[in-house]
Design an enzyme around this catalytic site. Structure first.
Site, short mmCIF file in Angstrom:
data_model
loop_
_atom_site.label_atom_id
_atom_site.label_comp_id
_atom_site.label_asym_id
_atom_site.label_seq_id
_atom_site.Cartn_x
_atom_site.Cartn_y
_atom_site.Cartn_z
N LYS B 84 0.85 -1.20 0.00
CA LYS B 84 0.00 0.00 0.00
C LYS B 84 0.88 1.25 0.00
CE LYS B 84 -2.10 -1.43 3.81
NZ LYS B 84 -1.53 -2.78 4.01
N CYS B 175 -11.66 2.10 16.84
CA CYS B 175 -10.48 1.23 16.84
C CYS B 175 -9.56 1.40 18.05
CB CYS B 175 -9.69 1.39 15.54
SG CYS B 175 -9.12 3.04 15.20
N MET B 176 -9.41 2.60 18.57
CA MET B 176 -8.38 2.81 19.59
C MET B 176 -8.90 3.24 20.96
SD MET B 176 -6.05 1.85 17.80
CE MET B 176 -5.12 1.78 19.32
N MET B 348 -6.90 -4.55 17.22
CA MET B 348 -8.36 -4.59 17.28
C MET B 348 -8.93 -5.81 18.01
SD MET B 348 -8.73 -1.82 15.92
CE MET B 348 -7.67 -0.76 14.97
N GLY B 385 -4.27 1.80 14.17
CA GLY B 385 -4.70 1.47 12.82
C GLY B 385 -4.55 2.57 11.80
N GLN B 386 -4.56 3.82 12.24
CA GLN B 386 -4.58 4.93 11.29
C GLN B 386 -3.37 5.84 11.49
OE1 GLN B 386 -8.72 6.40 10.24
NE2 GLN B 386 -9.04 5.84 12.37
#
Lengths: 140, 800
Positions: B84, B175-176, B348, B385-386
């Site tokens: 990615k 997510c966090m 997660m 995640g981000q």
């Protein structure tokens, strides 16, 4: 040595025959992509892709490794056991997709993760000239 | 010319033989194959995707992006990129890019192109109308861990101090949030203590609830390298109900029934105490024991020990099922406790649970018990995640209950601090936190929210049980603005779609998982009329101030009026945030000015209170004297560690006595399987970006349901068969992948696919953790049945 020469000759003939027959459906897109390649890459790509069976659109959604685990198990195993295999560096990252296939990845592909190494390589050499295909662990 | 498959196999066999004797048919004469001449300039930045924060260089030819590469020796990725990261430049000039503002009054009408002037006027009028008619609680902002810090900061400032609404949320809630809750309640301070560089010093990795080989591949690579370098000394434990590519480097895979990991973690603590493997000195110096309840009560080590009596390895193994035995619980506990440095990693699988905060606490308990904190190679490390969930949302005030600089909004002193620093009247920011994510979209469903701004995320696909919430977003009495670069499932429900600049088309900071802030400067122009969000918010706020005749709204953006949107505007916002708001806080970033970040190619880790410290890279490890300047500042004795986190005034770490508790919805006779969802390496989130990169879409064109071979055989399901996955919320139909990944009784589906048949969040459950409010994406109950043999499927991406 003789065995190697015979194999080279066989591959040369195979490549020449396949190049001459470059009229299959689906090659148009490949031809467009080839504008960016040097002649040797064009030849290598044509050899590789034309020796591949035609795939339906649906079959093109199957990861390369899925078929090659069965059809070229030695190559698959080399990759799977390599650092690339362990870290999920997939076939398309080096070789492209069916339409953009490069048997021998261009240097930009290697450079994505190995920028320093691509700069210090000997003049006139390409990465895969020295690093074992699909294993990468040592110089040839 | 097409060959038959038989021919292909023969040819392939020949090719393989050729390779074995050293001849590569495709590599003939490739010495001149280099194409680096295609790039005339490399520009520095950070990756756009996950939370690892890989340093990248964007390759330009004649000003257009043509390549991406890593940079050898980078602090985060050491030069490596995943697929990615090496391909995201491909979407910058994608024909689907949104290029003009689009508007429709009613959601059943087609969009029409309008000017920015009209678009901002409409957005301001609708939000102003909602505030006038229904009050500040009727407006909301829902942002993203992909927004730059400057963007989140200015949005929340206008919402809170301008519109007097704490309805500021973002997808990091999904997510966090449980990791935040865990860090705050256990350590008194959010975000990991250590950093990636601990990986090369660690001797034991405990990976639980994380398929990091796919979700964080570059960090996984560092673990793999460490394991390969010291195969005998370094131990890897992977605890997960599903065997994944991460398991490949594991010495031990603990496969437990979904939801029973809380018992497993308590049992490891039991063994560590039983075998006297704990660090008495660390506990005595730095820790307290807390029994939850109202009120929370202080207890002692013996109470903790007594509390763990229920979690003998034998009883726990029986509860956990899978391949868990009492002996491997003991072995895992010994490896964890006795290594010279143990790092835990989770994501997660731990956070997206109704007891996500508890699960986080129980991991931290193991580290406190064994003293596996603060020393080299030891840390309790939550993966993110981000790319800017930490920097922008957790630090920048992007959730309903926190103001920037890690300040809970309900604490008067901290709220007034922010009001004073912003120069707005005290009382302007409401004391009450706004709606958390599930509550926010429930309020949309109920028509309580009349105007909502969704920025850089697609809740129509990413919310659990999303059909329920899509109904609300589709309401004609809910005005919805979406700022995006591509059409998504959420733009389908919008009234106003505003095209935004993408990465490298605007300037700003991302703060990754290890407290590292990195600057990416605008390099190329955005296509069409796409604009940076900071410009959009400033101009919108100025119009809002006019329409509501409210000078305080104007005051929120006054320092930024007239500044160039490409650099000076984000710089001024960053300056205000760092110099005023983070001053004296645990995430002090005063030293990390744009000037410093321009010099520091790998960015700066906070705390970085001075330029001198920032120019050394900041703080690799929090709370350690001699490394962390704030530890030195807060020290009251000679102990090497100082836990000065803002949430624990006593500067102690807290053990929490948390019991095992299962999922909100467990299998039963009607829905006998566990359904779990997750990620795959080639895609990211809702595929609005990765789905438009042909190589990535080709690699994983559609979601499938992973089924254990024993379950598949029992149900007569063969590879590729179409399978219906039904839950109490609805059903999806996906092809089957028969795979010894999920344990028996469990199925697994990737959540990226946008196609209505395969969009798995249509059936996941929206139960959430009562503490963190994070939904339980990871566990619900389902049944599966074969509906047909294999079908031809096509990948699907929303088009405008």
């Amino acid at each position: 040595m003789m065995k190697k020469l015979v194999m080279w000759f066989f591959m040369f003939i195979l490549g020449a025959v396949l190049l001459a027959a470059c009229t299959t459906p689906g090659t148009k897109e490949v031809a467009v992509k080839q504008k960016e390649m040097v002649p040797e890459q064009k030849a290598a790509q044509k050899v590789a892709m034309l020796s591949h069976p035609a795939l339906s659109e649906q079959e093109k959604y199957i990861p390369c490794s899925e078929c090659h685990a069965r059809t070229t198990p030695e190559v698959y195993k080399e990759w799977a056991d390599s650092l690339h295999g362990m870290t999920n560096v997939k076939c398309f990252q080096c070789h492209g997709t069916f339409e953009t296939f490069q048997a021998s990845p261009d240097e930009l592909k290697c450079m994505a993760c190995h920028p320093k190494e691509t700069e210090h390589k000997p003049e006139g050499k390409h990465c895969v000239d020295c690093h074992l295909e699909h294993r990468f662990t040592a110089h040839k | 010319m097409a060959m038959t498959r038989r021919d292909f196999i023969k040819a392939s066999a020949a090719a393989s033989a050729a390779l074995l004797v050293g001849i590569n048919p495709g590599k003939a004469k490739t010495a001149q194959a280099a194409t680096t001449q295609d790039v005339d300039k490399w520009v520095r930045g950070v990756c756009r995707f996950c939370g690892v924060g890989c340093r990248v260089e964007l390759g330009l030819k004649d000003g257009r992006p043509v390549a991406l590469r890593g940079v050898s020796g980078s602090k985060t990725n050491l030069g490596f990129l995943c697929m990615k990261g090496m391909l995201f430049h491909r979407i910058m000039y994608h024909p689907d890019r949104l290029k003009k503002p689009l508007y429709r009054e009613r959601k059943d009408q087609p969009f029409k192109e309008i000017s920015w002037e009209e678009a901002l006027d409409i957005a301001a009028a609708k939000f102003a109308q909602a505030v006038k008619e229904h009050g500040p609680e009727s407006v909301a902002y829902y942002g993203s861990g992909q927004c730059l810090t400057e963007e989140t900061y200015i949005f929340q400032k206008v919402m809170r101090a301008g519109l007097r609404s704490n309805n500021v949320e973002g997808n990091p809630r999904l997510c966090m949030a449980s990791a935040v809750g865990g860090y705050l309640t256990s350590f008194g301070a959010d975000e990991p203590i250590g950093a990636y560089e601990d990986i090369e010093k660690a001797y034991c990795f405990f990976i639980i609830g994380s398929n990091m080989a796919e979700a964080h591949p570059v960090i996984f690579r560092r673990l793999m390298r460490r394991k390969l370098d010291k195969p005998q000394e370094v131990k890897v434990i992977n605890a997960d109900p599903r065997v994944s590519p991460t398991s490949r480097i594991a010495d031990m895979h603990l496969q437990f029934t979904p939801g029973t990991d809380l018992a497993l973690l308590n049992s490891m603590a039991y063994v560590i105490i039983e075998e006297k493997l704990y660090d008495e000195e660390f506990i005595k110096n730095y820790c307290k024991f807390k029994k939850p309840g109202k009120p929370v009560t202080d207890v002692g080590f013996e109470d903790y020990k007594a509390y763990l009596a229920d979690y003998t390895p034998e009883r726990t193994a029986s509860l956990c099922g899978g391949n868990i035995t009492a002996e491997n619980i003991r072995q895992a506990a010994r490896m964890f406790a006795t290594s010279r440095g143990t790092m835990s990693f989770w994501c997660m699988g731990i956070n997206q649970r109704i007891r996500g905060v508890w699960a986080n606490n129980l991991i931290h308990n193991l580290h406190m018990l064994t003293g596996q904190l603060c020393k080299p190679g030891a840390d309790s490390f939550s993966l993110t995640g981000q790319p800017n969930a930490c920097g922008g949302v957790r630090e920048g005030g992007g959730l309903c209950h926190i103001l920037p600089g890690h300040r809970p909004v309900k604490i008067d002193k901290l709220r007034h601090q922010v009001e004073d620093l912003w120069g707005v009247p005290r009382g302007r920011i409401p004391k009450k936190p706004g709606y958390h994510t599930v509550a926010m979209f429930s309020a949309v469903n109920e028509g309580k929210i009349k105007a909502i701004w969704i920025n850089c995320t697609s809740p129509a696909q990413s919310l659990p049980n999303c059909d329920k919430y899509r109904k609300g977003m589709a309401r004609e009495d809910v005005f919805m603005v979406v700022t995006e670069i591509f059409p998504t499932k959420t733009t389908e429900l919008a009234n106003l779609v505003l095209p935004t600049a993408f990465h490298f088309e605007k300037t700003g900071v991302y703060g990754c998982t290890e407290r590292r802030s990195q600057l990416t400067v605008k390099t190329v122009d955005a296509p069409g009329e796409a604009k940076p969000e900071v410009w959009i918010v400033r101009e919108w706020a100025l119009k809002l101030a006019e329409k509501l005749n409210d000078p305080v709204i104007k005051k929120c953006v006054e320092p930024f009026v007239g500044l160039d949107e490409d650099f000076d505007l984000p710089k001024a916002i960053w300056d205000e945030y760092t110099q005023k708001i983070t001053a004296g806080r645990d995430n002090d970033l005063r030293g990390a000015t744009y000037e410093v970040l321009m010099q520091m190619a790998d960015g700066v880790q906070w705390p970085a209170p001075t330029k001198e410290h920032a120019l050394k890279g900041g703080t690799y490890k929090k709370f350690v004297r001699g490394i962390d300047p704030l530890a030195d500042k807060h020290a009251k004795d000679d102990k090497p560690y100082v836990f000065y986190g803002p949430a624990h005034k006593d500067a102690k770490l807290y053990f929490w006595l948390r019991p095992y508790k299962g999922a909100a919805e467990e299998p039963d006779s009607e829905y006998p399987f566990f359904l779990s969802t997750g990620r795959i390496i080639d895609h990211w989130h809702t595929t609005s970006m990765t789905g438009r990169i042909p190589e990535l879409m080709r690699a994983n064109p559609y979601a499938y349901v992973e089924i254990n071979p024993k379950d598949a055989a029992r149900l007569g399901i063969k590879p590729g068969d179409m399978v219906e996955v039904t839950t109490r919320r609805g059903k999806c139909v996906l092809p089957a992948k028969i795979y010894v990944g999920p344990m028996e009784g469990m199925v697994f589906v990737y959540w990226h696919d946008m196609h209505e048949d395969r969009m798995i969040n249509r059936v996941t459950k929206d139960a959430f953790d009562p503490g963190s409010k994070e939904p339980e994406f990871k566990i619900c109950a389902c049944r599966i049945s074969r509906v047909s043999g294999p079908k031809q499927l096509r990948p699907f991406i929303v088009q405008m």
